[in-house]
Enzyme design. Structure first.
Site, PDB file in Angstrom:
ATOM      1  N   HIS A  39      -7.532   9.424  -2.292  1.00 25.05           N
ATOM      2  CA  HIS A  39      -6.912   9.404  -0.952  1.00 25.05           C
ATOM      3  C   HIS A  39      -7.815  10.015   0.122  1.00 25.05           C
ATOM      4  O   HIS A  39      -7.833   9.560   1.254  1.00 25.05           O
ATOM      5  CB  HIS A  39      -5.567  10.123  -0.993  1.00 25.05           C
ATOM      6  CG  HIS A  39      -4.610   9.665   0.072  1.00 25.05           C
ATOM      7  ND1 HIS A  39      -3.256   9.636  -0.099  1.00 25.05           N
ATOM      8  CD2 HIS A  39      -4.815   9.210   1.338  1.00 25.05           C
ATOM      9  CE1 HIS A  39      -2.665   9.183   1.004  1.00 25.05           C
ATOM     10  NE2 HIS A  39      -3.599   8.926   1.888  1.00 25.05           N
ATOM     11  N   ASP A  70       0.841  -1.201   0.000  1.00 19.15           N
ATOM     12  CA  ASP A  70       0.000   0.000   0.000  1.00 19.15           C
ATOM     13  C   ASP A  70       0.876   1.251   0.000  1.00 19.15           C
ATOM     14  O   ASP A  70       1.542   1.559   0.980  1.00 19.15           O
ATOM     15  CB  ASP A  70      -0.893   0.005   1.250  1.00 19.15           C
ATOM     16  CG  ASP A  70      -1.836   1.201   1.261  1.00 19.15           C
ATOM     17  OD1 ASP A  70      -2.923   1.102   0.667  1.00 19.15           O
ATOM     18  OD2 ASP A  70      -1.473   2.252   1.834  1.00 19.15           O
ATOM     19  N   TYR A  83       2.913   9.804  -0.411  1.00 19.76           N
ATOM     20  CA  TYR A  83       4.049   9.262   0.361  1.00 19.76           C
ATOM     21  C   TYR A  83       5.396   9.471  -0.339  1.00 19.76           C
ATOM     22  O   TYR A  83       6.444   9.243   0.251  1.00 19.76           O
ATOM     23  CB  TYR A  83       3.888   7.752   0.629  1.00 19.76           C
ATOM     24  CG  TYR A  83       2.603   7.316   1.283  1.00 19.76           C
ATOM     25  CD1 TYR A  83       1.750   8.228   1.899  1.00 19.76           C
ATOM     26  CD2 TYR A  83       2.222   5.981   1.292  1.00 19.76           C
ATOM     27  CE1 TYR A  83       0.562   7.820   2.475  1.00 19.76           C
ATOM     28  CE2 TYR A  83       1.037   5.564   1.884  1.00 19.76           C
ATOM     29  CZ  TYR A  83       0.208   6.495   2.464  1.00 19.76           C
ATOM     30  OH  TYR A  83      -0.959   6.080   3.035  1.00 19.76           O
TER      31      TYR A  83
HETATM   32  P1  NAD Z   1       0.478   1.452  11.946  1.00 23.31           P
HETATM   33  O1  NAD Z   1      -0.784   1.396  12.732  1.00 23.31           O
HETATM   34  O2  NAD Z   1       0.772   0.392  10.970  1.00 23.31           O
HETATM   35  O3  NAD Z   1       1.643   1.563  13.036  1.00 23.31           O
HETATM   36  C1  NAD Z   1       2.960   1.713  12.655  1.00 23.31           C
HETATM   37  C2  NAD Z   1       3.838   1.941  13.898  1.00 23.31           C
HETATM   38  O4  NAD Z   1       3.849   0.776  14.714  1.00 23.31           O
HETATM   39  C3  NAD Z   1       5.267   2.220  13.504  1.00 23.31           C
HETATM   40  O5  NAD Z   1       5.784   3.183  14.398  1.00 23.31           O
HETATM   41  C4  NAD Z   1       5.973   0.876  13.712  1.00 23.31           C
HETATM   42  O6  NAD Z   1       7.312   1.008  14.031  1.00 23.31           O
HETATM   43  C5  NAD Z   1       5.191   0.286  14.861  1.00 23.31           C
HETATM   44  N1  NAD Z   1       5.123  -1.187  14.796  1.00 23.31           N
HETATM   45  C6  NAD Z   1       4.659  -1.921  13.749  1.00 23.31           C
HETATM   46  N2  NAD Z   1       4.619  -3.226  14.070  1.00 23.31           N
HETATM   47  C7  NAD Z   1       5.069  -3.332  15.344  1.00 23.31           C
HETATM   48  C8  NAD Z   1       5.254  -4.419  16.233  1.00 23.31           C
HETATM   49  N3  NAD Z   1       4.939  -5.662  15.864  1.00 23.31           N
HETATM   50  N4  NAD Z   1       5.739  -4.156  17.480  1.00 23.31           N
HETATM   51  C9  NAD Z   1       6.027  -2.900  17.856  1.00 23.31           C
HETATM   52  N5  NAD Z   1       5.893  -1.815  17.060  1.00 23.31           N
HETATM   53  C10 NAD Z   1       5.417  -2.029  15.814  1.00 23.31           C
HETATM   54  O7  NAD Z   1       0.528   2.913  11.272  1.00 23.31           O
HETATM   55  P2  NAD Z   1       0.570   3.486   9.806  1.00 23.31           P
HETATM   56  O8  NAD Z   1       1.843   3.194   9.127  1.00 23.31           O
HETATM   57  O9  NAD Z   1       0.182   4.919   9.908  1.00 23.31           O
HETATM   58  O10 NAD Z   1      -0.614   2.730   9.037  1.00 23.31           O
HETATM   59  C11 NAD Z   1      -0.388   1.598   8.232  1.00 23.31           C
HETATM   60  C12 NAD Z   1      -0.511   1.947   6.766  1.00 23.31           C
HETATM   61  O11 NAD Z   1      -1.802   2.493   6.483  1.00 23.31           O
HETATM   62  C13 NAD Z   1       0.443   3.040   6.277  1.00 23.31           C
HETATM   63  O12 NAD Z   1       1.755   2.604   6.148  1.00 23.31           O
HETATM   64  C14 NAD Z   1      -0.227   3.443   4.989  1.00 23.31           C
HETATM   65  O13 NAD Z   1       0.059   2.509   3.970  1.00 23.31           O
HETATM   66  C15 NAD Z   1      -1.687   3.425   5.395  1.00 23.31           C
HETATM   67  N6  NAD Z   1      -2.204   4.749   5.813  1.00 23.31           N
HETATM   68  C16 NAD Z   1      -3.176   5.323   5.057  1.00 23.31           C
HETATM   69  C17 NAD Z   1      -3.714   6.561   5.417  1.00 23.31           C
HETATM   70  C18 NAD Z   1      -4.800   7.168   4.564  1.00 23.31           C
HETATM   71  O14 NAD Z   1      -5.141   8.335   4.748  1.00 23.31           O
HETATM   72  N7  NAD Z   1      -5.376   6.418   3.646  1.00 23.31           N
HETATM   73  C19 NAD Z   1      -3.252   7.224   6.562  1.00 23.31           C
HETATM   74  C20 NAD Z   1      -2.263   6.618   7.329  1.00 23.31           C
HETATM   75  C21 NAD Z   1      -1.753   5.377   6.949  1.00 23.31           C
END
Ligand code: NAD
Length: 274
Positions: free
Chosen positions: A106, A43, A48
């Site tokens: 988006h 994704d 990004y």
């Molecule tokens: P997320 O909820 O996936 O959390 C990521 C955080 O958790 C990072 O700091 C990472 O280091 C930590 N982490 C991940 N796995 C872990 C584990 N097993 N143990 C400990 N820490 C851990 O947050 P995100 O990246 O904001 O969301 C996931 C994806 O969703 C994004 O990468 C993106 O592709 C998408 N996204 C979309 C929108 C949108 O507006 N459509 C907005 C935000 C994110």
């Protein structure tokens, strides 16, 4: 890997790898790590600024293109129909791909019906396999579908254990639009990784709080795309298909819902249409 069958019959992995805030300088390495440990859904988004590196990793992996489900998202305020089409082709050029498996708007861009018509035509022309939206709430979602020939395959919205969005999940089920969670690990906030209730459930299954948080969504049929730049966490986040939360455990996690997103806004605050 478990798949979700989208409303156009296409199968999408229920768990994928998200690259929001993954620095472009390390994106190719991170995506290659994710593919090497078994992720088959990626994704990214124009916003990004790492689409090119995702495309490069897909090619470098040597995995056949049709075995990887790739999503990107359009980000352009009020594009015309022609500009929206050109915009999507820009993503394909940056990623050096012939098609995307899923393209999302988006967030509401102001003239979503024009963008949607462009998306529908890009499906007919073979550039996109599935189309959907992100951050669309009842008002903007229903305004879009009123004029649409194709119902969005996916609505990617913020949802996690602290913001469960049950009314939106029910609304999307009525329309046959799959819910995809962004921030499935609450972006690491609210002490999620050491939350006592999640750890208690996890301990009963030999799993971490993160795995319980992901399992809670998957068990409701919600697609998740957790992000980590660490390979061992990528592996941990995928290892959620060999246990099941009981009804009591699901109920315990349901109680963590605050009704507010991470900014502290209620869902209605996101129903904007510039
Ligand atoms: P997320 O909820 O996936 O959390 C990521 C955080 O958790 C990072 O700091 C990472 O280091 C930590 N982490 C991940 N796995 C872990 C584990 N097993 N143990 C400990 N820490 C851990 O947050 P995100 O990246 O904001 O969301 C996931 C994806 O969703 C994004 O990468 C993106 O592709 C998408 N996204 C979309 C929108 C949108 O507006 N459509 C907005 C935000 C994110």
């Amino acid at each position: 890997m478990q798949n979700v069958k989208l409303n156009n019959g296409i199968e999408m992995p229920i768990l994928g790898y998200g690259v929001y805030m993954v620095d472009p300088s390390i994106t190719e390495r991170c995506v290659l790590d994710a593919l090497s440990v078994g992720y088959r859904s990626l994704d990214t988004a124009q916003y990004y600024e790492n689409e090119a590196m995702v495309g490069a990793a897909v090619r470098a992996s040597g995995i056949p293109r049709d075995e990887i489900f790739i999503t990107s998202k359009l980000c352009q305020t009020r594009p015309s129909y022609a500009q929206a089409k050109e915009n999507v082709k820009g993503s394909l050029r940056r990623m050096k791909l012939d098609y995307l498996d899923l393209m999302l708007i988006h967030w509401p861009m102001g003239n979503d019906s024009d963008i949607w018509l462009a998306f529908e035509d890009l499906v007919k022309e073979g550039y996109l396999r599935s189309i959907g939206v992100s951050n669309f709430y009842p008002e903007t979602y229903e305004a879009l579908v009123k004029n649409a020939s194709v119902i969005p395959a996916v609505n990617q919205i913020e949802t996690h254990v602290f913001y469960q969005q049950r009314p939106m999940v029910e609304l999307m089920a009525r329309y046959g639009t799959a819910v995809e969670s962004w921030g499935p690990l609450a972006e690491g906030l609210n002490g999620i990784f050491s939350h006592p209730a999640l750890m208690e459930v996890g301990n009963a299954h030999g799993k971490t709080a993160a795995q319980v948080a992901l399992r809670f969504l998957i068990q409701q049929g919600i697609i998740v795309i957790p992000k980590s730049v660490h390979k061992e966490r990528m592996i941990q986040n995928m290892d959620v298909f060999d246990f099941e939360l009981s009804e009591d455990e699901m109920a315990a996690v349901r109680r963590l819902d605050t009704g507010h997103n991470l900014e502290g806004w209620p869902a209605d605050a996101l129903r904007y249409n510039p």
